[in-house]
Structure formats: C-alpha cells, structure tokens
Scaffold this active site. Structure first.
Site, short mmCIF file in Angstrom:
data_model
loop_
_atom_site.label_atom_id
_atom_site.label_comp_id
_atom_site.label_asym_id
_atom_site.label_seq_id
_atom_site.Cartn_x
_atom_site.Cartn_y
_atom_site.Cartn_z
N ASN A 1 0.86 -1.19 0.00
CA ASN A 1 0.00 0.00 0.00
C ASN A 1 0.90 1.24 0.00
O ASN A 1 1.53 1.54 1.00
CB ASN A 1 -0.89 -0.04 1.26
CG ASN A 1 -1.73 1.22 1.42
OD1 ASN A 1 -1.85 2.03 0.50
ND2 ASN A 1 -2.32 1.38 2.60
N LYS B 1 0.00 4.29 -0.24
CA LYS B 1 -0.68 5.46 0.36
C LYS B 1 -0.47 6.70 -0.52
O LYS B 1 -0.37 6.57 -1.73
CB LYS B 1 -0.20 5.67 1.79
CG LYS B 1 -0.24 4.39 2.62
CD LYS B 1 -0.03 4.61 4.08
CE LYS B 1 0.00 3.26 4.78
NZ LYS B 1 0.02 3.37 6.23
N HIS C 1 -9.35 0.65 5.06
CA HIS C 1 -8.05 0.84 5.73
C HIS C 1 -8.27 1.73 6.95
O HIS C 1 -9.10 2.63 6.94
CB HIS C 1 -7.05 1.47 4.76
CG HIS C 1 -5.67 1.50 5.32
ND1 HIS C 1 -5.25 2.46 6.20
CD2 HIS C 1 -4.63 0.64 5.15
CE1 HIS C 1 -3.99 2.21 6.55
NE2 HIS C 1 -3.59 1.11 5.91
N GLU D 1 -6.77 4.17 8.11
CA GLU D 1 -6.67 5.62 7.88
C GLU D 1 -7.96 6.17 7.29
O GLU D 1 -8.36 7.30 7.58
CB GLU D 1 -5.46 5.90 6.97
CG GLU D 1 -4.15 5.68 7.72
CD GLU D 1 -2.99 5.21 6.87
OE1 GLU D 1 -3.03 5.34 5.64
OE2 GLU D 1 -2.02 4.67 7.46
N GLU E 1 -5.27 -5.67 10.44
CA GLU E 1 -4.27 -4.63 10.66
C GLU E 1 -4.53 -3.96 12.01
O GLU E 1 -5.31 -3.00 12.08
CB GLU E 1 -4.35 -3.59 9.56
CG GLU E 1 -4.05 -4.13 8.19
CD GLU E 1 -3.46 -3.04 7.29
OE1 GLU E 1 -2.33 -3.20 6.87
OE2 GLU E 1 -4.14 -2.03 7.07
N GLY F 1 2.43 1.71 10.86
CA GLY F 1 3.33 2.86 10.73
C GLY F 1 4.03 3.22 12.03
O GLY F 1 4.64 4.29 12.14
N SER G 1 3.57 -2.66 10.34
CA SER G 1 5.03 -2.66 10.51
C SER G 1 5.67 -3.99 10.11
O SER G 1 6.64 -4.44 10.73
CB SER G 1 5.40 -2.27 11.94
OG SER G 1 4.95 -0.95 12.22
C1 PEP Z 1 -0.67 -0.17 6.25
O1 PEP Z 1 -0.83 1.03 6.26
O2 PEP Z 1 -1.51 -0.92 5.73
C2 PEP Z 1 0.53 -0.70 6.88
C3 PEP Z 1 0.55 -1.97 7.20
O3 PEP Z 1 1.56 0.18 7.10
P1 PEP Z 1 2.99 -0.15 7.73
O4 PEP Z 1 3.49 -1.41 7.09
O5 PEP Z 1 3.84 1.02 7.39
O6 PEP Z 1 2.78 -0.32 9.20
#
Ligand code: PEP
Length: 252
Positions: A9, A11, A95, A97, A167, A173, A213
């Site tokens: 992703n 973003k 997601h 966000e 997630e 993040g 992460s």
């Molecule tokens: C995400 O935003 O879906 C995500 C998993 O981000 P990150 O890997 O940076 O934690």
C-alpha cells in the site's frame, strides 16, 4: 488451497517520476519474487491508468479506495466500475486511515464491498483494533463486529472472493509489530468466525493477511503461522530492497 498474497500500500506517497521508477523497478525484479505469492501494489489512483498499461507478469494492481455508488455527482471519487474498466483487480476497503480520517463506518464499507463484487473486483477488507481496545481486552469483539457488519451479509460464493487483512491500528506505521502469536491468534479467531458462518471448507479457502510494521526482519516469522497468508505492507512497500524480501518471506 488459499493464496499467499503480499500487497504493498503506497498510500499518498511518491511523485509521478518516483512512482513510475518504483513500479518499473519491481517489474525488473519479478524473477526474484517467490512465484507462489500473488504480489499486489496499490499506488495512488492517479497512477493506475498508466500502470495498467505496463505489462507485468507477476504484479496485480489495487486501488486504495473506491466509492460505494455506481456513478454520479461524487466529486473526487472513483467507482468500482472504473477499476473494472482499467482491469485493476483489487481494491482496499476500510483501511484504518480511511476509517479514522474519513469517518468510514462498517455500514459504508459493506456498500463498498458490494459495489466491488458487483464489478467483479476483489475487495481487500481491512480491519483491526486500536490500542485501547487491545489494552482493555476488547480486540476480539471489535474485530468480530467489523467483520460481521461489513461482510456477513454475503453468500458463500461472494465471501470467498474477499481477501481479509487484519491490521491492528497500533501496529500501523509505528514500528511496533504484532507478535507472531498475536497475529496467529486473531487470524485463527477470524477463520473460526468464517467457519461458523460459511463452513470449514469456505473458511479454509480465504486468505487472511497481516498488516502493521511488517518488514524483512519480521515477515518470515509472521508468515510462518498457519493462518497468516501474507501481508499488507505500508512503509516497506516503498523500496524494492524492502518489498521484495517481504514477498519472499514464505521461503524457508
Ligand atoms: C498499512 O498502512 O496498511 C501498513 C501496514 O503500514 P505499515 O506497514 O507502514 O505499518
């Protein structure tokens, strides 16, 4: 057998030149990627049209979001039908966000899932608890609600087309990853929910990805779990050197 999937992703990152360079770079590295993994990238939607015209043998494209309506006066939005038009097969839905910054609710996400299935696109349905829910032991209830409210109106033929992505918001993040045990425990819980509603065979056929992460240093131990079928990757998807090793995280 369900698919192993690693989806990146991107973003709202990278200008046009950078995005094109990364996409072409990934294509040049396709022979390095584990052929048993479905690789997906979700670039900003403005790049989808161009990317869909660049031939890739291994990498499928995803949108990061779409609107729940078929068409009309929804300034700034894109529809599932537009993705169908460009042969963009996947789309992220819900997601964290989007839930946090754009107020997307389980009820709205249900409509987005329906719109995507109607256009024969594959929703990657994202869900997960915030830190306070985990700290109070409410994480299973939250996840159950997110899954049931947005998806359990689907029939067996439809649910099998959905990719699940757990997630935990506290891991996105932040550099803090769920432990392999925490990931497995939640994935198993979701698969059990699926089995109760749709039967074991259907539940076993659905891919459940982990996101938060995930990076080369931890992908192998996360993907080694029986119910973790890959990852949804944010930060580590922005560089070839980190994304390709995550894709190869299933290789022992
Ligand atoms: C995400 O935003 O879906 C995500 C998993 O981000 P990150 O890997 O940076 O934690």
């Amino acid at each position: 057998m369900r698919k192993n999937i690693v989806a990146g992703n991107w973003k709202m990152n990278m200008n046009h030149q950078e995005a094109l360079a990364l996409y072409n770079g990934l294509i040049s590295n396709e022979s390095e990627m584990d052929e048993n993994v479905q690789v997906i990238i979700a670039p900003p939607s403005i790049y989808l049209s161009e990317f869909s015209q660049i031939k890739s043998n291994r990498i499928a494209l995803a949108a990061q979001n779409c609107n729940e309506n078929e068409k009309g006066a929804y300034t700034g939005e894109i529809s599932a039908g537009m993705l169908e038009n460009l042969e963009v097969q996947y789309c992220l839905v819900g997601h964290s966000e989007r839930r946090a910054y754009y107020g997307e609710t389980n009820e709205l996400l249900k409509k987005k899932v329906d719109a995507l299935l109607q256009s024969e696109r594959t929703p990657i349905y994202c869900f997960g608890e915030v830190l306070s829910d985990r700290e109070t032991g409410n994480h299973f209830n939250i996840v159950k609600e997110q899954v049931i409210k947005a998806l359990f109106h689907l029939n067996e033929q439809q649910i099998i087309k959905v990719v699940f992505a757990y997630e935990p918001v506290w891991a996105i993040g932040t550099g803090v990853t769920a432990s392999p045990e925490q990931a497995q425990e939640m994935h198993e819980f979701v698969r059990e929910l699926l089995a109760e509603k749709y039967g074991q065979t259907t539940a076993e056929a659905i891919s459940i990805l982990y996101g938060g992460s995930c990076k080369p240093a931890n992908a192998k131990e996360l993907f080694a779990n029986p119910d973790v079928d890959g990852g949804l990757i944010g930060g580590a998807a922005l560089k070839i050197e980190t994304f390709v090793p995550v894709v190869n995280g299933f290789i022992k």
